[in-house]
Design an enzyme around this catalytic site. Sequence first.
Site, PDB file in Angstrom:
ATOM      1  N   LYS A 202       1.348  -0.986   0.142  1.00  0.00           N
ATOM      2  CA  LYS A 202      -0.031   0.346   0.212  1.00  0.00           C
ATOM      3  C   LYS A 202       0.664   0.859  -0.104  1.00  0.00           C
ATOM      4  CE  LYS A 202      -3.367   2.075   2.263  1.00  0.00           C
ATOM      5  NZ  LYS A 202      -4.475   2.861   3.360  1.00  0.00           N
TER       6      LYS A 202
ATOM      7  N   LYS B 188      -1.965  -1.403  -3.611  1.00  0.00           N
ATOM      8  CA  LYS B 188      -2.941  -0.506  -3.819  1.00  0.00           C
ATOM      9  C   LYS B 188      -2.037   1.097  -3.962  1.00  0.00           C
ATOM     10  CE  LYS B 188      -5.900   2.558  -0.451  1.00  0.00           C
ATOM     11  NZ  LYS B 188      -6.285   1.973   0.496  1.00  0.00           N
TER      12      LYS B 188
HETATM   13  C1  PBG Z   1      -7.085   3.478   4.866  1.00  0.00           C
HETATM   14  C2  PBG Z   1      -7.440   3.384   4.381  1.00  0.00           C
HETATM   15  C3  PBG Z   1      -7.619   4.272   3.022  1.00  0.00           C
HETATM   16  C4  PBG Z   1      -8.050   3.946   2.500  1.00  0.00           C
HETATM   17  C5  PBG Z   1      -8.470   2.802   1.979  1.00  0.00           C
HETATM   18  N1  PBG Z   1      -7.920   2.171   3.805  1.00  0.00           N
HETATM   19  C6  PBG Z   1      -6.570   5.343   3.024  1.00  0.00           C
HETATM   20  C7  PBG Z   1      -5.376   6.097   3.631  1.00  0.00           C
HETATM   21  O1  PBG Z   1      -4.489   4.859   3.624  1.00  0.00           O
HETATM   22  O2  PBG Z   1      -5.344   7.142   3.635  1.00  0.00           O
HETATM   23  C8  PBG Z   1      -7.982   4.305   0.950  1.00  0.00           C
HETATM   24  C9  PBG Z   1      -9.090   4.296  -0.622  1.00  0.00           C
HETATM   25  C10 PBG Z   1      -9.113   4.021  -1.635  1.00  0.00           C
HETATM   26  O3  PBG Z   1      -8.573   5.666  -1.603  1.00  0.00           O
HETATM   27  O4  PBG Z   1     -10.242   3.887  -2.467  1.00  0.00           O
HETATM   28  N2  PBG Z   1      -6.179   3.676   5.753  1.00  0.00           N
END
Ligand code: PBG
Length: 338
Positions: free
Chosen positions: A206, A259
Site C-alpha cells: 500500500k 494499492k
Molecule cells: C485506510 C484506508 C485508506 C484507503 C483504504 N483504506 C486511506 C488511506 O490510507 O489514507 C484508501 C482507499 C481509496 O482511496 O479508495 N488506511
Amino acid sequence: MEGPTISPTAAVGFPQVRMRRLRAGEGIRRMVRETRLSPDRLVLPLFAIEGRDASVPIPSLPGHSRLSPDLAARAAARAHDAGVPAVLVFGVTDRKDGAASAAYEQDGPAQAAVAAIKDAVPEMVVVTDVCLCGYTDHGHCGVVVDGEVHNDLTLELLARTAVSHADAGADVVAPSDMMDGRVRAVRAALDAEGHEGTGILAYSAKYASAFYGPFREAAGSAPGFGDRRGYQMDPANGREAVRETLLDAAEGADMVMVKPAAAYLDVIAAVRAATDLPLAAYHVSGEYAMLKAAAERGWLDERRATLETLTGIARAGADLLITYAALDAARWLAEEAP
Ligand code: PBG
C-alpha cells in the site's frame, strides 16, 4: 538433433504473417481474448455510518454515499443481484479519540453494517477494512506517541478491531494500516477468539499515494499533521512491494493486495510472479474520481474507459478488483455477455 531450431513464427513475417486475421470479427476476437473480466472478480467498497435510513452523498465519489446499516444492507443486496460476490466495509464516525475507541466497539459503524449485511444477504462475502485512521482524532492509522505512529502499541488495537469485525460476522478482515507485524498479530488474535475460519486480505503493498483524496473526504480520515510516508510505501519502490507481500504471506495472509492499481501495474505483475496467493488490486477513490470527472465533461466514454482500466489491472495479474465502479461494471459485463 542437429541444426538450428527455427521458431515457427520467427522465420516468417509479412506477408505470410498477418496479425489482423485474429482481429477480423467478434467471434475470432472472443476466441483469442487473453483476459476476461467477470463480476466474480469484483469487490464493492461501502461506507458505513450510524443511524437509520441515513444516506449522505460523497461529492468526490459520484454514485457513492455514506450509508446507515439498513441502507448498507440494501446496497449489498443490489450488488449481490448484479453478481458482485463481495463488499468491503469502511466504518465512518465523528466519534474520534486518541485510542480509536469507535474502531473496536461491538456496535460501532462498521460492526453494525457487517451484521446488517450478513443478516440481509448471508451469501455476500463481507470484507472489512481494519485501520484506525477513521477513528483517531489526529487521523493517523495508529496510536501516536511523541508525534510518531507507534507500531507495536497499534498492533494491539488493530487486532482488537479485527476480532470485533469477526464477532459481527465479517468473513474476511483486511488490515490497511501498514504497521509491521499486523498480519501475524491479527491472525493470532482471531485464532485466540475462535475465529480461525476468518480470512485475512492484507493490504500488502500500500503506497503513500495522492489518489486517496476522495476516500479521506468520505471517511474524514485525512491526517491532522504530517503525512503517511512513515508507514505507507514510497511510490518509487517496486522490489519492496514483493518483500512486503512475501512477509505478509509468511505471517498468514490468505490474500494479498496492491494499492493503488492503475498507476502500479508493474507492481501487480511483480507480486503476481512472486506469490501464488490470490491477489487483489484496489482501484482507489482518486483513480475512480478521475474517470468520473472526465466522463462528466464528455472527455471520455465512461463505460469503455472503466472496463479498459479494469481489464488492464486484471491483465497485469490481479485476480480481484476492488472498485467503486463494481456495480456499473457488473451490469455492463452482463449486457456484453454473449
Ligand atoms: C485506510 C484506508 C485508506 C484507503 C483504504 N483504506 C486511506 C488511506 O490510507 O489514507 C484508501 C482507499 C481509496 O482511496 O479508495 N488506511
